[in-house]
Design an enzyme around this catalytic site. Structure first.
Site, PDB file in Angstrom:
ATOM      1  N   HIS A 140      34.859  49.265  39.588  1.00 27.82           N
ATOM      2  CA  HIS A 140      35.785  49.323  38.445  1.00 27.82           C
ATOM      3  C   HIS A 140      37.085  49.992  38.879  1.00 27.82           C
ATOM      4  O   HIS A 140      37.185  51.215  38.951  1.00 27.82           O
ATOM      5  CB  HIS A 140      35.086  50.102  37.314  1.00 27.82           C
ATOM      6  CG  HIS A 140      35.836  50.162  36.026  1.00 27.82           C
ATOM      7  ND1 HIS A 140      35.593  51.104  35.060  1.00 27.82           N
ATOM      8  CD2 HIS A 140      36.839  49.372  35.533  1.00 27.82           C
ATOM      9  CE1 HIS A 140      36.408  50.906  34.036  1.00 27.82           C
ATOM     10  NE2 HIS A 140      37.161  49.872  34.303  1.00 27.82           N
ATOM     11  N   GLU A 152      35.636  53.530  40.014  1.00 21.34           N
ATOM     12  CA  GLU A 152      34.343  53.922  39.445  1.00 21.34           C
ATOM     13  C   GLU A 152      33.323  52.899  39.950  1.00 21.34           C
ATOM     14  O   GLU A 152      33.463  51.696  39.670  1.00 21.34           O
ATOM     15  CB  GLU A 152      34.451  53.902  37.909  1.00 21.34           C
ATOM     16  CG  GLU A 152      33.244  54.454  37.197  1.00 21.34           C
ATOM     17  CD  GLU A 152      33.387  54.395  35.660  1.00 21.34           C
ATOM     18  OE1 GLU A 152      34.051  53.476  35.132  1.00 21.34           O
ATOM     19  OE2 GLU A 152      32.805  55.261  34.998  1.00 21.34           O
TER      20      GLU A 152
HETATM   21  N1  LIG Z   1      43.322  45.224  32.090  1.00 19.92           N
HETATM   22  C1  LIG Z   1      42.823  46.410  32.370  1.00 19.92           C
HETATM   23  O1  LIG Z   1      43.464  47.464  32.131  1.00 19.92           O
HETATM   24  C2  LIG Z   1      41.472  46.512  33.038  1.00 19.92           C
HETATM   25  C3  LIG Z   1      41.109  47.725  33.657  1.00 19.92           C
HETATM   26  C4  LIG Z   1      39.895  47.809  34.335  1.00 19.92           C
HETATM   27  C5  LIG Z   1      39.040  46.708  34.342  1.00 19.92           C
HETATM   28  N2  LIG Z   1      39.394  45.548  33.710  1.00 19.92           N
HETATM   29  C6  LIG Z   1      38.482  44.406  33.786  1.00 19.92           C
HETATM   30  O2  LIG Z   1      38.994  43.485  34.745  1.00 19.92           O
HETATM   31  C7  LIG Z   1      38.597  42.144  34.391  1.00 19.92           C
HETATM   32  C8  LIG Z   1      39.842  41.286  34.303  1.00 19.92           C
HETATM   33  O3  LIG Z   1      40.691  41.819  33.328  1.00 19.92           O
HETATM   34  P1  LIG Z   1      42.255  41.449  33.276  1.00 19.92           P
HETATM   35  O4  LIG Z   1      42.872  42.442  32.373  1.00 19.92           O
HETATM   36  O5  LIG Z   1      42.755  41.232  34.649  1.00 19.92           O
HETATM   37  O6  LIG Z   1      42.167  40.021  32.523  1.00 19.92           O
HETATM   38  P2  LIG Z   1      43.266  38.854  32.492  1.00 19.92           P
HETATM   39  O7  LIG Z   1      43.031  38.140  31.217  1.00 19.92           O
HETATM   40  O8  LIG Z   1      44.624  39.411  32.787  1.00 19.92           O
HETATM   41  O9  LIG Z   1      42.850  37.907  33.721  1.00 19.92           O
HETATM   42  C9  LIG Z   1      41.642  37.213  33.783  1.00 19.92           C
HETATM   43  C10 LIG Z   1      41.838  35.999  34.668  1.00 19.92           C
HETATM   44  O10 LIG Z   1      40.554  35.398  34.891  1.00 19.92           O
HETATM   45  C11 LIG Z   1      40.786  34.007  35.011  1.00 19.92           C
HETATM   46  N3  LIG Z   1      39.510  33.297  34.855  1.00 19.92           N
HETATM   47  C12 LIG Z   1      38.832  33.008  33.733  1.00 19.92           C
HETATM   48  N4  LIG Z   1      37.712  32.326  34.035  1.00 19.92           N
HETATM   49  C13 LIG Z   1      37.682  32.178  35.377  1.00 19.92           C
HETATM   50  C14 LIG Z   1      36.777  31.546  36.290  1.00 19.92           C
HETATM   51  N5  LIG Z   1      35.679  30.920  35.868  1.00 19.92           N
HETATM   52  N6  LIG Z   1      37.072  31.573  37.603  1.00 19.92           N
HETATM   53  C15 LIG Z   1      38.202  32.180  38.048  1.00 19.92           C
HETATM   54  N7  LIG Z   1      39.094  32.784  37.237  1.00 19.92           N
HETATM   55  C16 LIG Z   1      38.830  32.782  35.911  1.00 19.92           C
HETATM   56  C17 LIG Z   1      41.806  33.719  33.923  1.00 19.92           C
HETATM   57  O11 LIG Z   1      42.470  32.470  34.165  1.00 19.92           O
HETATM   58  C18 LIG Z   1      42.735  34.926  34.055  1.00 19.92           C
HETATM   59  O12 LIG Z   1      43.832  34.646  34.921  1.00 19.92           O
HETATM   60  C19 LIG Z   1      37.817  42.276  33.079  1.00 19.92           C
HETATM   61  O13 LIG Z   1      36.453  42.311  33.369  1.00 19.92           O
HETATM   62  C20 LIG Z   1      38.300  43.606  32.520  1.00 19.92           C
HETATM   63  O14 LIG Z   1      37.344  44.224  31.685  1.00 19.92           O
HETATM   64  C21 LIG Z   1      40.601  45.423  33.061  1.00 19.92           C
END
Ligand SMILES: NC(=O)c1ccc[n+]([C@@H]2O[C@H](COP(=O)([O-])OP(=O)(O)OC[C@H]3O[C@@H](n4cnc5c(N)ncnc54)[C@H](O)[C@@H]3O)[C@@H](O)[C@H]2O)c1
Length: 299
Positions: A140, A152
């Site tokens: 994480h 994490e």
């Molecule tokens: N945004 C934050 O602050 C944050 C912090 C820590 C962890 N996270 C975690 O990180 C992960 C991503 O979050 P994010 O904020 O980057 O989301 P985001 O919506 O910005 O990006 C997600 C991406 O995944 C792609 N995607 C969807 N299905 C897919 C597939 N089958 N194969 C490949 N790509 C695919 C989408 O097209 C999109 O570009 C989540 O699990 C979230 O909980 C987010």
């Protein structure tokens, strides 16, 4: 140890994770189902490297080498070829994650470790969708990845201790500080952060204080760099709401129930920075912090 990593998802977190791996010398395959997102991600990585150059942290040759180490693909089979580690950072949706992990499990070499960057979904549940639960782990990263020091690391119920050790060493190679925790709802970061944010929203909802007062108390009184309401806007109110629901469902304890004001804001599309308004208003091109008129004090 690890040489090439496939990063699944090129959104906010995926581009940051790809950037950090590449800058630390790893070959990276960045995969997204949306080809436009891959282009956007490469532009963001380029801009973030430029910012580091302007601060004197890296030189032009590091930028070029970093970008050259990243290949993009919208085809998962091509994107996994030759990788000895996968880091999944796709959209936070449990059914999607289970589908992706089944697919990765079928395609990747059986020895490959597959880590998830999920903020709240159970690593044990994700691992149970695969035939390699010992090799599934939470990694994480925090947003923005190139800046934030913490990783994490979440041990699923069946994660092999040797896998945890390898991922801890990897986090250090990535110039991060690893913290290993066990897999219970919210892990540590969100189990502690989200109830604080929820309590700040309840304080606003009950009229104890205004947006600015709540954030100022926490900034100046507790030395937090950002108040909880501003932080909630930055994370995304929909994301905060979803994580609180995971805590509420996972522990069955009413203390985690999302504040009705948070639920209303999410239903109405007031999601914080990403939608332009949450507890504050965000105008393009300005960094001024303006409280949303909806929360202007009526005294
Ligand atoms: N945004 C934050 O602050 C944050 C912090 C820590 C962890 N996270 C975690 O990180 C992960 C991503 O979050 P994010 O904020 O980057 O989301 P985001 O919506 O910005 O990006 C997600 C991406 O995944 C792609 N995607 C969807 N299905 C897919 C597939 N089958 N194969 C490949 N790509 C695919 C989408 O097209 C999109 O570009 C989540 O699990 C979230 O909980 C987010």
């Amino acid at each position: 140890m690890f040489k090439q990593v496939s990063v699944i998802g090129a959104g906010t977190m995926g581009n940051g994770i790809a950037h950090q791996f590449a800058e630390c010398g790893f070959e990276v395959k960045l995969i997204d189902v949306n080809p436009t997102q891959l282009q956007t991600a490469m532009q963001i990585i380029g801009k973030n490297l430029d910012r580091k150059i302007s601060k004197g942290l890296i030189d032009e040759s590091t930028k070029t080498a970093t970008l050259n180490r990243i290949q993009t693909s919208s085809d998962i089979v091509d994107g996994l070829a030759g990788s000895d580690l996968v880091v999944e950072a796709a959209t936070e949706n449990v059914d999607l994650k289970l589908k992706i992990f089944k697919q990765l499990d079928a395609l990747a070499d059986p020895e490959t470790i597959i880590a998830s960057n999920t903020s709240s979904i159970s690593i044990t549940r994700i691992a149970a969708a695969t035939k390699r639960p010992g090799k599934i782990i939470g990694m994480h990263f925090m947003n923005p990845v190139p800046v934030m020091k913490l990783v994490e690391i979440i041990n699923g119920y069946g994660t092999d201790p040797s896998v945890t050790k390898q991922i801890e060493e990897l986090a250090i190679q990535l110039q991060k500080v690893p913290c290993v925790v066990n897999d219970y709802p919210g892990f540590i970061a969100n189990r502690i952060l989200m109830p604080m944010i929820n309590e700040a929203i309840f304080s606003l909802y009950e009229g104890v204080a205004g947006v600015q007062e709540i954030d100022t108390v926490m900034k100046l009184g507790m030395a937090h760099p950002m108040g909880p309401l501003q932080l909630a806007d930055f994370i995304g109110l929909d994301v905060c709401h979803a994580i609180l629901k995971v805590l509420h469902d996972g522990f069955g304890n009413p203390k985690y129930a999302p504040c009705p004001l948070l639920s209303n804001m999410v239903m109405a599309g007031f999601l914080g920075v990403k939608s332009g308004e949450g507890f504050y208003q965000y105008q393009p091109g300005t960094k001024d912090l303006v409280v949303s008129p909806r929360f202007a004090k009526a005294r």
